[in-house]
Scaffold this active site. Structure first.
Site, PDB file in Angstrom:
ATOM      1  N   GLU A  48       0.813  -1.228   0.000  1.00 31.57           N
ATOM      2  CA  GLU A  48       0.000   0.000   0.000  1.00 31.57           C
ATOM      3  C   GLU A  48       0.841   1.269   0.000  1.00 31.57           C
ATOM      4  O   GLU A  48       0.854   2.020   0.981  1.00 31.57           O
ATOM      5  CB  GLU A  48      -0.960   0.005   1.189  1.00 31.57           C
ATOM      6  CG  GLU A  48      -2.055  -1.027   1.074  1.00 31.57           C
ATOM      7  CD  GLU A  48      -3.152  -0.863   2.120  1.00 31.57           C
ATOM      8  OE1 GLU A  48      -2.910  -0.210   3.137  1.00 31.57           O
ATOM      9  OE2 GLU A  48      -4.251  -1.401   1.909  1.00 31.57           O
ATOM     10  N   GLU A  83      -6.780  -7.586  -0.663  1.00 40.51           N
ATOM     11  CA  GLU A  83      -7.304  -7.656   0.711  1.00 40.51           C
ATOM     12  C   GLU A  83      -8.793  -7.313   0.661  1.00 40.51           C
ATOM     13  O   GLU A  83      -9.160  -6.214   0.245  1.00 40.51           O
ATOM     14  CB  GLU A  83      -6.596  -6.655   1.629  1.00 40.51           C
ATOM     15  CG  GLU A  83      -5.098  -6.866   1.723  1.00 40.51           C
ATOM     16  CD  GLU A  83      -4.417  -5.836   2.636  1.00 40.51           C
ATOM     17  OE1 GLU A  83      -5.113  -5.107   3.363  1.00 40.51           O
ATOM     18  OE2 GLU A  83      -3.178  -5.765   2.600  1.00 40.51           O
TER      19      GLU A  83
END
Ligand code: GAL
Length: 633
Positions: free
Chosen positions: A144, A315
Site C-alpha cells: 500500500e 485484501e
C-alpha cells in the site's frame, strides 16, 4: 477466465506447529492463493546482514504442499528498528517538518537512497531464493504505497532529489522562473540549490512549485517500485503486483502500474463508507453495514484500467475492521456480495484479509476469516459459499462498456493545490459522475488522461480535467459518440497558468470561460427547467450551440460536433437527467435502478447486487437483502 479466492497469512505470527493445519483448512475452504511475507523483515534479517530465511522456506513448503499458491511480498513497508539506527535520516518528514517515528509502519522516505539500496538488497535476496520456487506464483512489491499519508515527504533527502528533478526538467533556473511565474512576489531563483520544498511558507506557496513537487513525489514512488521490479524480473517468471488502496491519489497509479503485471487493491467497504466518503448522514446510516454501493465498483473499474485488464482484490474486508471511527459488523451476505461484485468487474482473484484475527498489537480488533481462538468467523462461511459457487461456474467473462470516464491523478493534485472553493475535490467530482452512471445500470470503463483511442465508447466523460493532454486531444475525433468535458476542464497550462486564450480551448468549440465562482454548501446557481449547479459555476461566452442554460440565461451546456462542455458542478438529479439524455442520444440503453440496487453485465450474465437491508424486486426478479443474483442475458 477462471476466478479464484485467497487469503492473507502471517506465518511469523503463529507457532510453526499450526501452519500445516492452517494450510489444510485454507484449501478445504476452497482458497487457491495465500499472500505472505510483506511485513516480515525483522524475522528475515533480525540483525543487519544476519539472514534467517529457513522459516520462510518451511512456510512456503507447507503452504505449497497443501496445494496453495503463494503471493510473496517484499517486506519494504516495515523496515526493522536496526534500519533506523543505520540510516537515521531515512524517516519521512511531514509538512510541519516533523520526522515520523519508528513504532508502526511505512516510516521511510521514498527519496532516501540508502534505504532504497537496502530495499534492493532484500528484494534481490528474496528473488534469488524464491524466484524459481514452484509454489511462489506471484509477487507483491511493498504494501500500500501512500498509506498513512506517506507519499509526500519534506525530508533533506527529498529536497536534494527535488532539486535534481527540477534541474533535469528545466535545465536552467531562468526557464523555471518563467514557467512558474516567479517574478510574482520576487520569488526568482538564481540556482537550483536555492529551491526548497513547498512547506512551511508564510502563506500559500506558488501553485506551480507545489504541482512540480507533487509530480516529483509521484515519480519517486514509481522509481522506488521500479527498483524492486527490475530486480525481480530476471529472477522470476511469476507476475508482479502491488496492492493499491481506495481513494488514494497521491501518486500516478497508471505510471506505476505500467511496470507491473497485475493491479490489485485493498477493499474495505464499511471502513471506507465511514472515513473516506462525502455523503449525507442518512446515506451513511442506510449503508452502515454494507458499504457504499458504488465506491468498490469505481475502484474495480479504475484498477482494471491501471492493470491493463489484469487486476485482483489483494485484501477483502471479512468482518468488522479496527481503523474507522466506528466499525460495524457487515450484514450477513455482504462478504459474498463484495466478492462477486469484484468478479463481475473482472477480478482474477479475491483474497481476504486476514486468515486468523491477531490477538496482539495494532490490529487485534480487526476480524479475520478465523476468530483468535481459531474457530470459523462468519466471513469464512461466506468465502466458502463463493468457493462452492465458483467450483460450479468458475468462468466469468469481463463486461463490455459503452461509456468511459477519464480519471487523472494530476487533476487531483492540481485541485488540491488550488481548490478555489473548499468543496472542489476532484475525486468527489468524478465519483459523482460515476455514481450517476451506475444508477443508470451502465458498465463503465475508466481511462487514463493520455488515452490515444476512443473508438470503443459511445460516450466519453471528462469532468474537471486539469489539462488536455496532446494524446487525448488527438484522440477526440476517434470517438464515435460524444465527449463531454466538465467544469474546470483544460483550465490550466501544464505550468499551472491560465491559458492565453482562456479555457476550455477544446478543438472546434468556440467558447471562453470568462469568470468562475465557488459556492458554499446549500447555495447554488439555478438552471432553466430545474436543478442547479453546486460548489462551482462558470460564465461562458460562446458562439457554439447552447444545449441548456442557467436560469439567468447564461450557457450551462454547450456543444460543437462531438464535443460538449458543462459549465458547472451539477446536483445529483441534474447530473442523472443530463447523463440519461446523453445516453439516449448515443443509443445507449439505460435503466433507473432503485437506490440500493446495482447491475453489471459480465459475459453472458447480468449480476444484480442489492446493497440494501431489504429485498428488492426488479424486472420480475427478487434480489434478497445484501444479496447477489445473476441471470442470463
Ligand atoms: C490494509 C493493510 C493491511 C491491514 C489492513 C487492515 O490497509 O494493507 O496490512 O493493515 O489494512 O484493514
Amino acid at each position: 477466465m477462471k476466478r479464484t479466492l485467497g487469503v492473507c497469512y502471517y506465518p511469523e505470527h503463529w507457532p510453526e506447529a499450526i501452519w500445516r493445519e492452517d494450510a489444510r483448512r485454507m484449501t478445504a475452504a476452497g482458497l487457491t492463493w495465500v499472500r505472505i511475507g510483506e511485513f516480515a523483515w525483522s524475522r528475515l534479517e533480525p540483525e543487519p546482514g544476519k539472514l534467517q530465511f529457513d522459516w520462510l522456506d518451511r512456510a512456503i513448503a507447507v503452504l505449497g504442499e497443501a496445494g496453495l499458491q503463494v503471493v510473496l511480498g517484499t517486506p519494504t513497508a516495515t523496515p526493522p528498528r536496526w534500519m533506523i539506527a543505520r540510516h537515521p535520516d531515512m524517516l519521512a518528514v511531514d509538512a510541519y517538518g516533523r520526522p515520523r517515528k519508528f513504532g508502526s509502519r511505512r516510516h521511510y522516505c521514498f527519496s532516501h537512497t540508502g534505504y532504497l539500496d537496502e530495499c534492493r538488497r532484500i528484494t534481490r535476496l528474496l528473488g534469488e531464493r524464491y524466484g524459481r520456487n514452484p509454489h511462489v506464483a506471484a509477487w507483491q512489491t511493498d504494501n500500500e504505497y501512500g498509506c498513512h499519508e506517506t507519499t509526500l515527504s519534506f525530508s533533506d533527502a527529498a529536497r536534494v532529489a527535488f532539486r535534481d528533478w527540477l534541474a533535469q526538467k528545466y535545465q536552467s533556473p531562468d526557464a523555471l522562473n518563467r514557467a512558474w511565474g516567479n517574478i510574482f512576489w520576487s520569488m526568482e531563483y538564481r540556482s537550483f540549490d536555492e529551491i526548497d520544498l513547498p512547506n512551511l511558507t508564510v502563506t500559500e506557496p506558488n501553485p506551480a512549485h507545489v504541482m512540480d513537487f507533487r509530480r516529483f513525489s509521484s515519480d519517486q514512488v514509481v522509481a522506488f517500485n521500479r527498483a524492486q521490479v527490475d530486480i525481480l524480473r530476471p529472477l522470476s517468471d511469476a507476475p508482479i503486483a502491488h496492492n493499491y488502496m481506495g481513494r488514494i491519489t497521491e501518486f500516478d497509479h497508471y505510471t506505476l502500474g505500467a511496470d507491473l503485471d497485475i493491479a490489485s487493491w485493498d477493499s474495505y467497504p464499511i471502513g471506507f463508507l465511514s472515513d473516506r466518503l462525502e455523503a449525507t448522514p442518512d446515506h451513511k446510516a442506510s449503508f452502515l453495514r454494507q458499504g457504499d454501493p458504488d465506491f468498490q465498483a469505481f475502484h474495480h473499474d479504475l484498477y482494471r484500467s491501471v492493470g491493463k485488464g489484469r487486476w485482483w482484490i489483494m485484501e477483502q474486508q471479512p468482518g468488522p475492521v479496527n481503523w474507522a471511527p466506528y466499525n460495524p459488523i457487515p450484514l450477513p451476505g455482504m462478504v459474498r456480495l463484495w466478492t462477486w461484485e469484484a468478479f463481475a468487474h473482472g477480478a482474477e482473484a479475491v483474497c481476504y484479509f486476514r486468515w486468523r484475527q491477531a490477538p496482539f498489537a495494532q490490529e487485534q480488533m480487526h476480524a479475520g476469516l478465523l476468530r483468535p481462538d481459531s474457530a470459523p468467523a462468519p466471513g469464512l462461511r461466506e468465502a466458502e459459499a463463493v468457493a462452492r459457487e465458483l467450483a460450479e461456474a468458475p468462468e466469468v467473462d469481463d463486461g463490455p462498456a459503452d461509456v468511459a470516464l477519464i480519471f487523472d491523478y494530476a487533476s487531483a493534485w492540481a485541485w488540491e493545490t488550488q481548490p478555489q472553493g473548499a468543496d472542489f475535490d476532484y475525486f468527489r467530482l468524478v465519483f459523482g459522475w460515476y455514481r450517476a452512471l451506475r444508477r443508470l445500470g451502465l458498465n463503465i470503463d475508466i481511462l487514463p488522461p493520455d488515452t490515444t483511442d476512443l473508438s470503443r465508447w459511445k460516450l466519453v466523460l471528462a469532468p474537471g480535467l486539469f489539462t488536455l493532454s496532446p494524446e487525448l486531444r488527438a484522440a477526440l475525433p476517434s470517438c464515435p459518440g460524444q465527449v463531454v468535458f466538465g467544469p474546470r476542464a483544460n483550465s490550466k497550462t501544464p505550468d499551472f497558468a491560465i491559458p492565453a486564450d482562456l479555457p476550455p480551448d477544446l478543438p472546434g468549440l468556440v467558447a471562453k470561460v470568462t469568470r468562475v465562482e465557488s459556492l458554499p454548501p446549500g447555495i447554488g446557481v439555478a438552471l432553466e427547467g430545474g436543478g442547479q449547479f453546486l460548489h462551482w459555476a462558470e460564465e461562458v461566452e460562446t458562439s457554439a450551440r447552447v444545449l441548456s442554460r442557467r436560469a439567468d440565461g447564461l450557457p450551462a451546456l454547450i456543444a460543437a460536433d462531438n464535443l460538449a462542455y458543462l459549465a458547472g458542478w451539477p446536483d445529483d438529479i441534474t447530473l442523472r437527467r443530463l447523463l440519461s439524455q446523453l445516453c439516449a442520444d448515443a443509443g445507449i440503453a439505460t435503466v433507473d435502478l432503485p437506490e440500493t440496487l446495482r447491475m453489471r453485465r459480465a459475459g453472458g450474465r447480468r449480476f444484480w447486487l442489492n446493497y440494501g437491508p431489504e429485498p428488492v424486486t426488479m424486472a420480475g426478479l427478487s434480489i434478497p437483502a445484501a444479496g447477489v443474483v445473476w441471470t442470463e442475458i
